[in-house]
Design a protein around this motif. Structure first.
Motif, PDB file in Angstrom:
ATOM      1  N   ALA A 133       0.842  -1.195   0.000  1.00 10.47           N
ATOM      2  CA  ALA A 133       0.000   0.000   0.000  1.00 10.47           C
ATOM      3  C   ALA A 133       0.882   1.252   0.000  1.00 10.47           C
ATOM      4  N   GLY A 134       0.480   2.217  -0.814  1.00 10.57           N
ATOM      5  CA  GLY A 134       1.259   3.443  -0.974  1.00 10.57           C
ATOM      6  C   GLY A 134       2.242   3.391  -2.117  1.00 10.57           C
ATOM      7  N   GLY A 135       2.445   2.203  -2.665  1.00 14.07           N
ATOM      8  CA  GLY A 135       3.394   2.038  -3.760  1.00 14.07           C
ATOM      9  C   GLY A 135       2.800   2.379  -5.108  1.00 14.07           C
ATOM     10  N   SER A 136       3.598   2.120  -6.147  1.00 15.59           N
ATOM     11  CA  SER A 136       3.197   2.463  -7.517  1.00 15.59           C
ATOM     12  C   SER A 136       3.452   1.295  -8.457  1.00 15.59           C
ATOM     13  N   LEU A 137       2.672   1.262  -9.505  1.00 12.40           N
ATOM     14  CA  LEU A 137       2.872   0.331 -10.614  1.00 12.40           C
ATOM     15  C   LEU A 137       2.506   1.051 -11.901  1.00 12.40           C
ATOM     16  N   ARG A 138       3.118   0.630 -13.002  1.00  2.21           N
ATOM     17  CA  ARG A 138       2.708   1.126 -14.308  1.00  2.21           C
ATOM     18  C   ARG A 138       2.324  -0.055 -15.181  1.00  2.21           C
ATOM     19  N   LEU A 139       1.077  -0.043 -15.621  1.00  3.69           N
ATOM     20  CA  LEU A 139       0.582  -1.065 -16.537  1.00  3.69           C
ATOM     21  C   LEU A 139       0.759  -0.581 -17.969  1.00  3.69           C
ATOM     22  N   SER A 140       1.027  -1.531 -18.847  1.00  5.67           N
ATOM     23  CA  SER A 140       1.130  -1.238 -20.273  1.00  5.67           C
ATOM     24  C   SER A 140       0.166  -2.121 -21.033  1.00  5.67           C
ATOM     25  N   CYS A 141      -0.311  -1.611 -22.140  1.00  4.76           N
ATOM     26  CA  CYS A 141      -1.198  -2.380 -23.014  1.00  4.76           C
ATOM     27  C   CYS A 141      -0.742  -2.131 -24.445  1.00  4.76           C
ATOM     28  N   ALA A 142      -0.195  -3.165 -25.063  1.00  5.39           N
ATOM     29  CA  ALA A 142       0.294  -3.054 -26.431  1.00  5.39           C
ATOM     30  C   ALA A 142      -0.765  -3.567 -27.394  1.00  5.39           C
ATOM     31  N   ALA A 143      -1.018  -2.789 -28.439  1.00  2.00           N
ATOM     32  CA  ALA A 143      -2.044  -3.140 -29.422  1.00  2.00           C
ATOM     33  C   ALA A 143      -1.412  -3.551 -30.734  1.00  2.00           C
ATOM     34  N   SER A 144      -2.063  -4.480 -31.413  1.00  2.00           N
ATOM     35  CA  SER A 144      -1.546  -4.982 -32.684  1.00  2.00           C
ATOM     36  C   SER A 144      -1.959  -4.131 -33.864  1.00  2.00           C
ATOM     37  N   GLU A 145      -2.952  -3.283 -33.654  1.00  2.00           N
ATOM     38  CA  GLU A 145      -3.582  -2.557 -34.746  1.00  2.00           C
ATOM     39  C   GLU A 145      -2.744  -1.368 -35.200  1.00  2.00           C
ATOM     40  N   ARG A 146      -2.506  -1.284 -36.537  1.00  2.00           N
ATOM     41  CA  ARG A 146      -1.709  -0.169 -37.051  1.00  2.00           C
ATOM     42  C   ARG A 146      -2.439   1.153 -36.946  1.00  2.00           C
ATOM     43  N   THR A 147      -3.801   1.088 -36.919  1.00  2.00           N
ATOM     44  CA  THR A 147      -4.582   2.321 -36.790  1.00  2.00           C
ATOM     45  C   THR A 147      -4.937   2.589 -35.338  1.00  2.00           C
ATOM     46  N   PHE A 148      -4.083   2.142 -34.428  1.00  2.00           N
ATOM     47  CA  PHE A 148      -4.306   2.282 -32.990  1.00  2.00           C
ATOM     48  C   PHE A 148      -4.685   3.696 -32.605  1.00  2.00           C
ATOM     49  N   SER A 149      -4.096   4.679 -33.258  1.00  2.00           N
ATOM     50  CA  SER A 149      -4.311   6.069 -32.859  1.00  2.00           C
ATOM     51  C   SER A 149      -5.767   6.505 -32.998  1.00  2.00           C
ATOM     52  N   TYR A 150      -6.567   5.755 -33.778  1.00  2.00           N
ATOM     53  CA  TYR A 150      -7.971   6.105 -33.965  1.00  2.00           C
ATOM     54  C   TYR A 150      -8.885   5.481 -32.914  1.00  2.00           C
ATOM     55  N   TYR A 151      -8.334   4.624 -32.077  1.00  2.00           N
ATOM     56  CA  TYR A 151      -9.151   3.914 -31.110  1.00  2.00           C
ATOM     57  C   TYR A 151      -9.212   4.651 -29.786  1.00  2.00           C
ATOM     58  N   HIS A 152     -10.417   4.643 -29.226  1.00  2.00           N
ATOM     59  CA  HIS A 152     -10.571   5.041 -27.841  1.00  2.00           C
ATOM     60  C   HIS A 152     -10.093   3.875 -26.980  1.00  2.00           C
ATOM     61  N   MET A 153      -9.335   4.175 -25.942  1.00  2.00           N
ATOM     62  CA  MET A 153      -8.764   3.131 -25.090  1.00  2.00           C
ATOM     63  C   MET A 153      -9.235   3.302 -23.654  1.00  2.00           C
ATOM     64  N   GLY A 154      -9.552   2.188 -23.036  1.00  2.00           N
ATOM     65  CA  GLY A 154      -9.997   2.244 -21.651  1.00  2.00           C
ATOM     66  C   GLY A 154      -9.280   1.217 -20.797  1.00  2.00           C
ATOM     67  N   TRP A 155      -9.229   1.503 -19.511  1.00  2.00           N
ATOM     68  CA  TRP A 155      -8.776   0.532 -18.513  1.00  2.00           C
ATOM     69  C   TRP A 155      -9.953   0.238 -17.582  1.00  2.00           C
ATOM     70  N   PHE A 156     -10.125  -1.038 -17.296  1.00  2.00           N
ATOM     71  CA  PHE A 156     -11.159  -1.497 -16.380  1.00  2.00           C
ATOM     72  C   PHE A 156     -10.520  -2.438 -15.383  1.00  2.00           C
ATOM     73  N   ARG A 157     -11.212  -2.690 -14.282  1.00  2.00           N
ATOM     74  CA  ARG A 157     -10.697  -3.660 -13.324  1.00  2.00           C
ATOM     75  C   ARG A 157     -11.850  -4.487 -12.769  1.00  2.00           C
ATOM     76  N   GLN A 158     -11.497  -5.696 -12.361  1.00  2.00           N
ATOM     77  CA  GLN A 158     -12.502  -6.609 -11.840  1.00  2.00           C
ATOM     78  C   GLN A 158     -11.917  -7.387 -10.675  1.00  2.00           C
ATOM     79  N   ALA A 159     -12.541  -7.216  -9.529  1.00  2.00           N
ATOM     80  CA  ALA A 159     -12.172  -7.972  -8.335  1.00  2.00           C
ATOM     81  C   ALA A 159     -12.993  -9.257  -8.300  1.00  2.00           C
TER      82      ALA A 159
END
Length: 124
Positions: free
Chosen positions: A14-40
């Protein structure tokens, strides 16, 4: 078909940090809306953050506002989630998602493409 691969999850105190990454295969990635979700375990999938391609606008869930930052590098086809001041209640599997035109960026049903998820565990 867009393929998304998350990485960066792990165990942190608790109190620490993490950085998540998400790499996409799509060449037109820049046109996509991107979201992060979580599920417990036993809970529904919840909105964490989103980045809108056309305006560069970002949105956050109330519980992470001010602690998490979403960003994207279109040259690398990657979206990031920097998580600071982590709390035990942030423990969940984190998923990135992509869609060309979600009507409601906070609704997971609006996203067509999903990664496999990465586990984040925050110990107290």
């Amino acid at each position: 078909q867009v393929q998304l691969v998350e990485s960066g999850g792990g165990l942190v105190q608790a109190g620490g940090s993490l950085r998540l990454s998400c790499a996409a295969s799509e060449r037109t990635f820049s046109y996509y809306h991107m979201g992060w979700f979580r599920q417990a375990p036993g809970k529904e999938r919840l909105f964490v953050a989103a980045t809108i391609w056309s305006r560069g606008t970002t949105y956050y869930g109330d519980s992470v506002q001010g602690r998490f930052t979403i960003s994207r590098d279109n040259a690398k086809n990657t979206v990031y989630l920097q998580m600071n001041s982590l709390k035990p209640e942030d423990t969940a599997v984190y998923y990135c998602a992509a869609d060309l035109s979600p009507r409601n960026y906070r609704d997971p049903k609006e996203y067509d493409y999903w990664g496999q998820g990465t586990q984040v565990t925050v110990s107290s």
